[in-house]
Design a protein around this motif. Sequence first.
Motif, PDB file in Angstrom:
ATOM      1  N   ASP A 655       0.829  -1.201   0.000  1.00  0.00           N
ATOM      2  CA  ASP A 655       0.000   0.000   0.000  1.00  0.00           C
ATOM      3  C   ASP A 655       0.864   1.252   0.000  1.00  0.00           C
ATOM      4  OD1 ASP A 655      -2.248  -1.550   0.011  1.00  0.00           O
ATOM      5  OD2 ASP A 655      -2.607  -1.378   2.167  1.00  0.00           O
ATOM      6  N   LEU A 656       1.954   1.245   0.767  1.00  0.00           N
ATOM      7  CA  LEU A 656       2.849   2.401   0.797  1.00  0.00           C
ATOM      8  C   LEU A 656       3.460   2.655  -0.581  1.00  0.00           C
ATOM      9  CD1 LEU A 656       4.694   1.811   4.197  1.00  0.00           C
ATOM     10  CD2 LEU A 656       2.975   3.550   3.693  1.00  0.00           C
ATOM     11  N   ASP A 657       3.854   1.592  -1.271  1.00  0.00           N
ATOM     12  CA  ASP A 657       4.427   1.752  -2.610  1.00  0.00           C
ATOM     13  C   ASP A 657       3.402   2.330  -3.577  1.00  0.00           C
ATOM     14  OD1 ASP A 657       6.724   0.679  -1.584  1.00  0.00           O
ATOM     15  OD2 ASP A 657       6.338  -1.352  -2.330  1.00  0.00           O
ATOM     16  N   THR A 658       2.156   1.875  -3.481  1.00  0.00           N
ATOM     17  CA  THR A 658       1.112   2.388  -4.369  1.00  0.00           C
ATOM     18  C   THR A 658       0.845   3.860  -4.104  1.00  0.00           C
ATOM     19  OG1 THR A 658       0.066   0.196  -4.462  1.00  0.00           O
ATOM     20  CG2 THR A 658      -1.279   2.091  -5.095  1.00  0.00           C
ATOM     21  N   MET A 659       0.760   4.248  -2.845  1.00  0.00           N
ATOM     22  CA  MET A 659       0.525   5.655  -2.528  1.00  0.00           C
ATOM     23  C   MET A 659       1.690   6.525  -2.977  1.00  0.00           C
ATOM     24  SD  MET A 659      -1.421   5.637   1.178  1.00  0.00           S
ATOM     25  CE  MET A 659      -0.197   4.633   2.018  1.00  0.00           C
ATOM     26  N   GLU A 660       2.904   6.006  -2.856  1.00  0.00           N
ATOM     27  CA  GLU A 660       4.060   6.778  -3.305  1.00  0.00           C
ATOM     28  C   GLU A 660       4.030   6.970  -4.818  1.00  0.00           C
ATOM     29  OE1 GLU A 660       7.261   9.121  -2.966  1.00  0.00           O
ATOM     30  OE2 GLU A 660       6.035   8.264  -1.354  1.00  0.00           O
ATOM     31  N   ALA A 661       3.560   5.954  -5.547  1.00  0.00           N
ATOM     32  CA  ALA A 661       3.439   6.082  -7.000  1.00  0.00           C
ATOM     33  C   ALA A 661       2.407   7.144  -7.374  1.00  0.00           C
ATOM     34  CB  ALA A 661       3.049   4.732  -7.603  1.00  0.00           C
ATOM     35  N   VAL A 662       1.298   7.195  -6.639  1.00  0.00           N
ATOM     36  CA  VAL A 662       0.274   8.212  -6.896  1.00  0.00           C
ATOM     37  C   VAL A 662       0.845   9.601  -6.648  1.00  0.00           C
ATOM     38  CG1 VAL A 662      -1.943   9.118  -6.107  1.00  0.00           C
ATOM     39  CG2 VAL A 662      -1.648   6.664  -6.407  1.00  0.00           C
ATOM     40  N   ARG A 663       1.556   9.768  -5.542  1.00  0.00           N
ATOM     41  CA  ARG A 663       2.125  11.081  -5.230  1.00  0.00           C
ATOM     42  C   ARG A 663       3.165  11.494  -6.267  1.00  0.00           C
ATOM     43  NH1 ARG A 663       2.336   8.642   0.331  1.00  0.00           N
ATOM     44  NH2 ARG A 663       0.499   9.444   1.430  1.00  0.00           N
ATOM     45  N   SER A 664       4.000  10.545  -6.686  1.00  0.00           N
ATOM     46  CA  SER A 664       5.031  10.861  -7.683  1.00  0.00           C
ATOM     47  C   SER A 664       4.406  11.280  -9.005  1.00  0.00           C
ATOM     48  CB  SER A 664       5.937   9.636  -7.889  1.00  0.00           C
ATOM     49  OG  SER A 664       6.588   9.282  -6.680  1.00  0.00           O
ATOM     50  N   HIS A 665       3.274  10.639  -9.343  1.00  0.00           N
ATOM     51  CA  HIS A 665       2.586  10.975 -10.591  1.00  0.00           C
ATOM     52  C   HIS A 665       2.188  12.449 -10.602  1.00  0.00           C
ATOM     53  CE1 HIS A 665      -0.379   9.459 -13.859  1.00  0.00           C
ATOM     54  NE2 HIS A 665       0.076  10.655 -14.143  1.00  0.00           N
ATOM     55  N   TRP A 666       1.609  12.920  -9.479  1.00  0.00           N
ATOM     56  CA  TRP A 666       1.145  14.310  -9.452  1.00  0.00           C
ATOM     57  C   TRP A 666       2.302  15.281  -9.240  1.00  0.00           C
ATOM     58  CZ3 TRP A 666      -3.417  15.606 -11.214  1.00  0.00           C
ATOM     59  CH2 TRP A 666      -4.432  14.649 -11.227  1.00  0.00           C
ATOM     60  N   CYS A 667       3.330  14.870  -8.517  1.00  0.00           N
ATOM     61  CA  CYS A 667       4.480  15.758  -8.335  1.00  0.00           C
ATOM     62  C   CYS A 667       5.250  15.968  -9.635  1.00  0.00           C
ATOM     63  CB  CYS A 667       5.415  15.192  -7.259  1.00  0.00           C
ATOM     64  SG  CYS A 667       4.764  15.299  -5.575  1.00  0.00           S
ATOM     65  N   SER A 668       5.116  15.016 -10.575  1.00  0.00           N
ATOM     66  CA  SER A 668       5.812  15.174 -11.857  1.00  0.00           C
ATOM     67  C   SER A 668       5.295  16.368 -12.643  1.00  0.00           C
ATOM     68  CB  SER A 668       5.662  13.895 -12.694  1.00  0.00           C
ATOM     69  OG  SER A 668       4.305  13.672 -13.046  1.00  0.00           O
ATOM     70  N   TYR A 669       4.082  16.862 -12.303  1.00  0.00           N
ATOM     71  CA  TYR A 669       3.523  18.020 -13.002  1.00  0.00           C
ATOM     72  C   TYR A 669       4.118  19.334 -12.514  1.00  0.00           C
ATOM     73  CZ  TYR A 669      -0.077  14.783 -14.673  1.00  0.00           C
ATOM     74  OH  TYR A 669      -0.738  13.744 -15.264  1.00  0.00           O
ATOM     75  N   LEU A 670       4.915  19.283 -11.423  1.00  0.00           N
ATOM     76  CA  LEU A 670       5.482  20.520 -10.903  1.00  0.00           C
ATOM     77  C   LEU A 670       6.487  21.124 -11.870  1.00  0.00           C
ATOM     78  CD1 LEU A 670       6.004  19.539  -7.157  1.00  0.00           C
ATOM     79  CD2 LEU A 670       4.060  20.668  -8.237  1.00  0.00           C
ATOM     80  N   GLY A 671       7.153  20.288 -12.616  1.00  0.00           N
ATOM     81  CA  GLY A 671       8.124  20.804 -13.573  1.00  0.00           C
ATOM     82  C   GLY A 671       7.557  21.057 -14.941  1.00  0.00           C
ATOM     83  N   VAL A 672       6.232  20.926 -15.090  1.00  0.00           N
ATOM     84  CA  VAL A 672       5.573  21.124 -16.382  1.00  0.00           C
ATOM     85  C   VAL A 672       4.959  22.514 -16.413  1.00  0.00           C
ATOM     86  CG1 VAL A 672       3.802  20.253 -17.948  1.00  0.00           C
ATOM     87  CG2 VAL A 672       5.128  18.655 -16.549  1.00  0.00           C
ATOM     88  N   ASP A 673       5.035  23.168 -17.549  1.00  0.00           N
ATOM     89  CA  ASP A 673       4.452  24.498 -17.710  1.00  0.00           C
ATOM     90  C   ASP A 673       2.953  24.350 -17.910  1.00  0.00           C
ATOM     91  OD1 ASP A 673       4.039  27.146 -18.001  1.00  0.00           O
ATOM     92  OD2 ASP A 673       4.838  27.300 -20.043  1.00  0.00           O
ATOM     93  N   LEU A 674       2.180  24.549 -16.856  1.00  0.00           N
ATOM     94  CA  LEU A 674       0.727  24.397 -16.901  1.00  0.00           C
ATOM     95  C   LEU A 674       0.056  25.757 -16.993  1.00  0.00           C
ATOM     96  CD1 LEU A 674       0.255  21.730 -14.071  1.00  0.00           C
ATOM     97  CD2 LEU A 674       0.329  21.313 -16.537  1.00  0.00           C
TER      98      LEU A 674
END
Length: 733
Positions: A655-674
């Motif tokens: 469960d911890l690994d799955t939640m970390e994957a979800v968080r990483s997915h959304w944090c990857s948008y921080l470096g994107v020009d939105l």
Amino acid sequence: DMTRKSLFLGKTLSNIEQFGQYPLQVNGFNNLDECLEGAMIEGEIEALHLDQTISSGSERWFSKLPPVLTFELSRFEFNQSLGRPEKIHKKLEFPQIIYMDRYLDKNNEQIHNRREEVKRLKEQLVVLQQKLECYRNYGSGPTKYPLADMLQYVLEFACTKPTSVSPPLYSTSITVFTVFLLISCFSSVGLHSQCQEPGDTGLSDSPTCQQQPPSGQRTPIYKPFTQCRAPMDTPPHPAPHSVTEEELRFVKTCLQRWRTEVEINMNELKASIDRVSQALEGMYSDNSLCQVPYRLHAVLVHEGQASAGHYWAYIYDHANQRWMKYNDVIVSESSWEELVRDSYGGMTNASAYCLMYIDDRLPHLIAEDTDDETGQVMQAMDSLPPILRQYVREDNRWFQQELKEWEDQFCQQPQEELVSPTAAVTSTRAPSKDDPAEPVPQPGAAQEPTGEQEHAFQEEYSRLFELSQEETTPQQDPRLHHALVYFFQNQAPSRVIERTLLEGFTDRNLSFDDRSISIMREARAKLRLIKPEDMDMEEYMQWHDDYSQFRTVFVYLLTGLEQYQHGKVREALNYLNHAYKDNAMLLRRGEKRGMEQSLIAFYRRRCLKEMNDNAATLFRSGEVSDVEEGMIIMNEAVIPCMHLMSRPDMVSQEDLDTMEAVRSHWCSYLGVDLDDSLQEKLGEFLPRVLDCSTEMVVLKDPPTVRSKVPHDLCSRLAAIMESITNTSVVAVK
């Protein structure tokens, strides 16, 4: 009774009206007193916590109050645009004691004077709050700053020694005009505002404190994650190029005096606001208006929507001073905190729709003589009116006659067929390690054999005991067949097993022939011989509640897997969340109390990943409707699921690994020009994704499911496991 007073051509007209349940509107009000004001006073009134007034030409006053006041809260309204009724889920508070003095006709002159005072105090409070806001958000530009902080920052700048000296551009001295320019930098435009002119340190009476930015000027949007940092060569501590001791002393004196004046003025404003607020809160709470108390006696609650739902009630037990919850056939002890959580509304789709208050000055309303053993009211019949008393007595007589006829037909047995209490207690005891092959002992010499009936009990006992010894597989769980199999595997007490076995033979639906009828009668006779002191019914009901919850967990799991196989991932995730949460509660009480968590957890993680991917795809599309749908998925499905998964007593490494994957997915948008709108939305919900354990999340209740037929659960389990193994959809009726 109520007195309605109206103004007509300058004259006061009044008439007396009667009422039963008194309806109160919920929309637009925060508590019960505001509802009463809005419903009874149709003239111009001032509520303590509302900004608007209600205008009309008539007023209502209570001329005589009943011993029981019933308020009907109107939580349903008809939506004209949709053409259907809707429920109002707004939060509405109500007290345990409400004083009705302020609504009595005899106090109308006093209440009118107090309403005028409320109106005056509210106007004064608005002015004070506006003046305080001028100090907290100073400046005429789009960005505001606290005035005291601005003066402090300028003072710090003036007192900072330069790290390097460079030729000044204009002047090397600090003047009073320079101070004003520095303050202007913080307010974006200048020191001037609508509340205070330069050089004026007093308070202004102007109610407007802020200016709007020019229409052509665009307000900058702060981007919390992608905002560019200042250039590395910018000095960390700006300082004046040159300042003399005389100039510094003059600037420090002015700035310190101005800052002290600002702080004194703000403290005086805060004290005035507190005094006015306290006066408003205590306007109707002095002794002269607290002579008619009514105590909350019952609350009726509805959970659901306008078209359907579930009802239950809270009733106060005055003798034991506790709240009792009446939910279908279950009566349990509750608390005021639970009542508030279920009844105020605003958080879930459960809220009160009816409140019953009783006159606290009439103790005979709740004073009842009861039997110490049975709890039955002893003198209630004497307090009833003669007509109602005769009706109750006649109804009781018919009930006793019907009960006697039923016992004569189904329950009475010849005297020789009755067995002794010892036989009833020992005939169905739990098997021990010394005699597993002979789980039911034969009656001793002092016991009369019961023949065919006793053989039926022994045969069923042995069958279920042998079934409990079978191995549990993913396709077959013997505990689904019968509660006794569950009890055997969890080493339930013998008295619980015995009573459960006997009650299984008392069902009238099993009376197919003379043999089954005789067995049913024998089982009922044995049950009657079990005395109250021989049986802990709370323990007995707890075991059956555990088994009911175990079956419910299975239904949630099966339904969730079926929804997942048919592509309904969002519905499946809700079922699996409830299955995992309820199953964890069972497993805390014993290894065999619940089912294996790994299957639930595996498919819950899979559903969570798919829901998160769907939400991210909708978010990146940029379409307004898609982005909103993605936010709904995150707020109603993904984040609540992660909240449950992050509990310390329930989390696993997977469960911890799955939640970390979800968080990483959304944090990857921080470096994107939105886009700015997407950046703002990301900044709103990303902190909740990163730390979802800090908020209170309420799961959406799944639809009601049936789990009464054992073979239905078994067949559904086998079918869904075959479907998962073969990766094909199998329809199960």
